[in-house]
Design a protein around this motif. Structure first.
Motif, short mmCIF file in Angstrom:
data_model
loop_
_atom_site.label_atom_id
_atom_site.label_comp_id
_atom_site.label_asym_id
_atom_site.label_seq_id
_atom_site.Cartn_x
_atom_site.Cartn_y
_atom_site.Cartn_z
N ARG A 43 -12.61 -24.52 74.66
CA ARG A 43 -11.64 -24.69 73.58
C ARG A 43 -10.47 -25.46 74.15
O ARG A 43 -10.29 -25.55 75.37
CB ARG A 43 -11.19 -23.36 72.98
N CYS A 113 -8.16 -18.79 58.05
CA CYS A 113 -9.27 -19.72 58.31
C CYS A 113 -9.77 -20.41 57.05
O CYS A 113 -10.48 -21.41 57.14
CB CYS A 113 -10.42 -19.00 59.01
N HIS A 250 -16.64 -23.75 58.10
CA HIS A 250 -15.61 -23.28 59.03
C HIS A 250 -16.31 -22.86 60.31
O HIS A 250 -17.37 -22.24 60.29
CB HIS A 250 -14.85 -22.11 58.41
N GLN A 251 -15.71 -23.20 61.44
CA GLN A 251 -16.37 -23.00 62.73
C GLN A 251 -15.86 -21.70 63.36
O GLN A 251 -14.83 -21.69 64.05
CB GLN A 251 -16.04 -24.19 63.66
N THR A 274 -18.70 -28.25 65.58
CA THR A 274 -17.77 -28.61 66.65
C THR A 274 -17.41 -27.38 67.47
O THR A 274 -16.68 -27.46 68.46
CB THR A 274 -16.44 -29.17 66.07
N LEU A 275 -17.93 -26.23 67.00
CA LEU A 275 -17.57 -24.93 67.55
C LEU A 275 -17.74 -24.86 69.07
O LEU A 275 -16.91 -24.26 69.78
CB LEU A 275 -18.47 -23.88 66.88
N HIS A 278 -14.64 -26.85 70.33
CA HIS A 278 -13.30 -26.54 69.80
C HIS A 278 -13.03 -25.05 69.68
O HIS A 278 -11.89 -24.66 69.50
CB HIS A 278 -13.12 -27.13 68.39
N ASN A 280 -12.88 -21.59 67.44
CA ASN A 280 -12.40 -21.42 66.07
C ASN A 280 -10.94 -21.88 66.01
O ASN A 280 -10.06 -21.23 66.56
CB ASN A 280 -12.54 -19.95 65.68
N THR A 281 -10.70 -23.00 65.33
CA THR A 281 -9.33 -23.51 65.19
C THR A 281 -8.76 -23.17 63.81
O THR A 281 -7.85 -23.86 63.33
CB THR A 281 -9.26 -25.03 65.44
N SER A 282 -9.32 -22.13 63.17
CA SER A 282 -8.80 -21.63 61.90
C SER A 282 -8.70 -22.75 60.86
O SER A 282 -9.70 -23.44 60.63
CB SER A 282 -7.46 -20.92 62.15
N SER A 285 -10.34 -26.23 61.52
CA SER A 285 -11.73 -26.45 61.95
C SER A 285 -12.50 -27.37 61.01
O SER A 285 -13.26 -28.23 61.46
CB SER A 285 -12.46 -25.11 62.13
N ALA A 289 -13.86 -31.15 61.92
CA ALA A 289 -15.31 -31.44 61.85
C ALA A 289 -15.56 -32.65 60.96
O ALA A 289 -16.41 -33.51 61.27
CB ALA A 289 -16.05 -30.21 61.33
#
Ligand code: ACO
Length: 323
Positions: A43, A113, A250-251, A274-275, A278, A280-282, A285, A289
């Motif tokens: 991350r 998220c 959502h990732q 992209t998880l 990256h 979880n970028t809330s 995300s 992506a």
């Protein structure tokens, strides 16, 4: 009839990479556990002093450049974030000032998220109502600032980043298959507060607080709720899962993404992920992506793109976009 067409996407990630192996040096975890249970390998973490507004500004600049717009072309700037720079003013107004946007309106949307899907729905409705013609929707987060870095069950899951999408109103004369946002679908159920929340805030503890989560409970609801939101989105547009060119979820966890993909019978290569890089970028995300998949040529004009997300609250939602 006005439709919100995507004019450009942007994204920004802090330079610093934190791998699972690095985390395993400070909490009792392993690269193997994290990859197996979540799909996350690394991350990005914002540098000291680098804030949500900084990340959002960079993503916004890219999206505006890709759209060929300047900041003062915008009527509205919305920033989805659960990690604002300050309690107030809105991070959106900070980004507005930095972009040199001196007209229109700017405000934050808080749905954790699901924030990007919520902000997209707000933007789309402003455009459909004729109250805005050009809207920038940003998702920007620095979750590293609200993590309990001693709690292995949460600190391994999140990362920092920002993404942005510029929308422009286009008159489509009722053409059902015209490009743009076809529909958005929002839901919440506040009874699930305790499953995912931050144990602080200006009015309760006067502290920033840390993220607290009942992971299994979130997991259980995530697959059901997001699948239902996709079903509603498809039904509303007389579409079937086979019509979807790209699922941009959502990732949060690869097992959640896979379960939803399987339910829809989506080939894995049609799901944007992209998880692994990256985490979880809330609220960031989904736009991150989208940015990646547009830049590498996967998502192209005319594709049917379905977005879905779920977050604290619970909040959840979906959107269908003819790209
Ligand atoms: N490393 C090693 N072991 C760990 C770690 C870790 N990082 N975290 C938890 N464990 C341990 C637990 O302590 C537990 O040990 P125990 O059996 O000795 O008590 C064991 O692993 C199993 O824990 P569970 O919580 O049952 O593990 P689970 O398989 O449910 O995976 C996870 C946990 C990854 C958090 C999963 O529940 C999940 O992803 N839930 C969804 C949460 C999420 O995505 N939240 C993001 C915000 S909401 C959203 O975006 C949708």
């Amino acid at each position: 009839m006005k439709r919100s067409q995507v004019a450009g996407c942007g994204g920004y990630l802090p330079a610093r990479v934190m791998t699972n192996a690095e985390l395993a040096r400070t909490v009792d975890t392993s690269d193997e556990w994290i990859v197996q249970r979540t799909g996350i390998r690394e991350r990005r973490i914002a540098a000291e002093g680098e804030t949500t507004a900084d990340l959002g500004q960079h993503a916004a600049e890219v999206a505006l450049a890709k759209a060929g717009l300047s900041a003062n072309d915008l009527d509205l700037l919305i920033c989805a974030t659960a990690t604002p720079d300050e309690t107030f003013p809105a991070t959106a107004t900070m980004i507005q000032a930095r972009l040199g946007m001196t007209r229109g309106a700017a405000f934050d949307v808080q749905a954790v998220c699901s924030g990007f899907v919520y902000a997209l729905a707000v933007a789309d409705n402003f455009i459909k109502a004729g109250q805005a013609n050009r809207v920038l929707v940003i998702g920007a987060e620095t979750f590293s600032r609200i993590l309990d870095w001693n709690d292995r069950s949460t600190c391994v899951l999140f990362g920092d980043g920002a993404g942005a999408v510029a929308l422009e109103a286009k008159d489509v004369n009722g053409a059902a298959d015209a490009r743009g946002v076809l529909s958005t679908h929002l839901y919440s159920d506040g009874r699930h507060h305790d499953a995912l929340y931050v144990d602080g805030g200006p009015s309760s503890t006067q502290t920033v607080g840390h993220l607290r989560m009942q992971g299994r409970e979130v997991f259980r609801h995530a697959v059901t709720r997001m699948s239902e939101a996709i079903d509603d989105a498809l039904d509303a547009n007389d579409l079937t899962p086979g019509d979807i060119d790209w699922l941009v979820p959502h990732q949060a966890n690869m097992r959640i993404i896979d379960a939803i993909g399987r339910r829809l019978n989506m080939p894995q290569e049609r799901v944007v992920v992209t998880l692994d890089r990256h985490a979880n970028t809330s609220a960031a995300s989904i736009p991150l992506a989208l940015y990646e998949a547009v830049e590498d040529g996967r998502i192209t004009e005319g594709d049917l793109v379905v977005l879905e997300g779920m977050g604290g609250g619970f909040t959840w939602g979906s959107a269908v976009v003819r790209w």
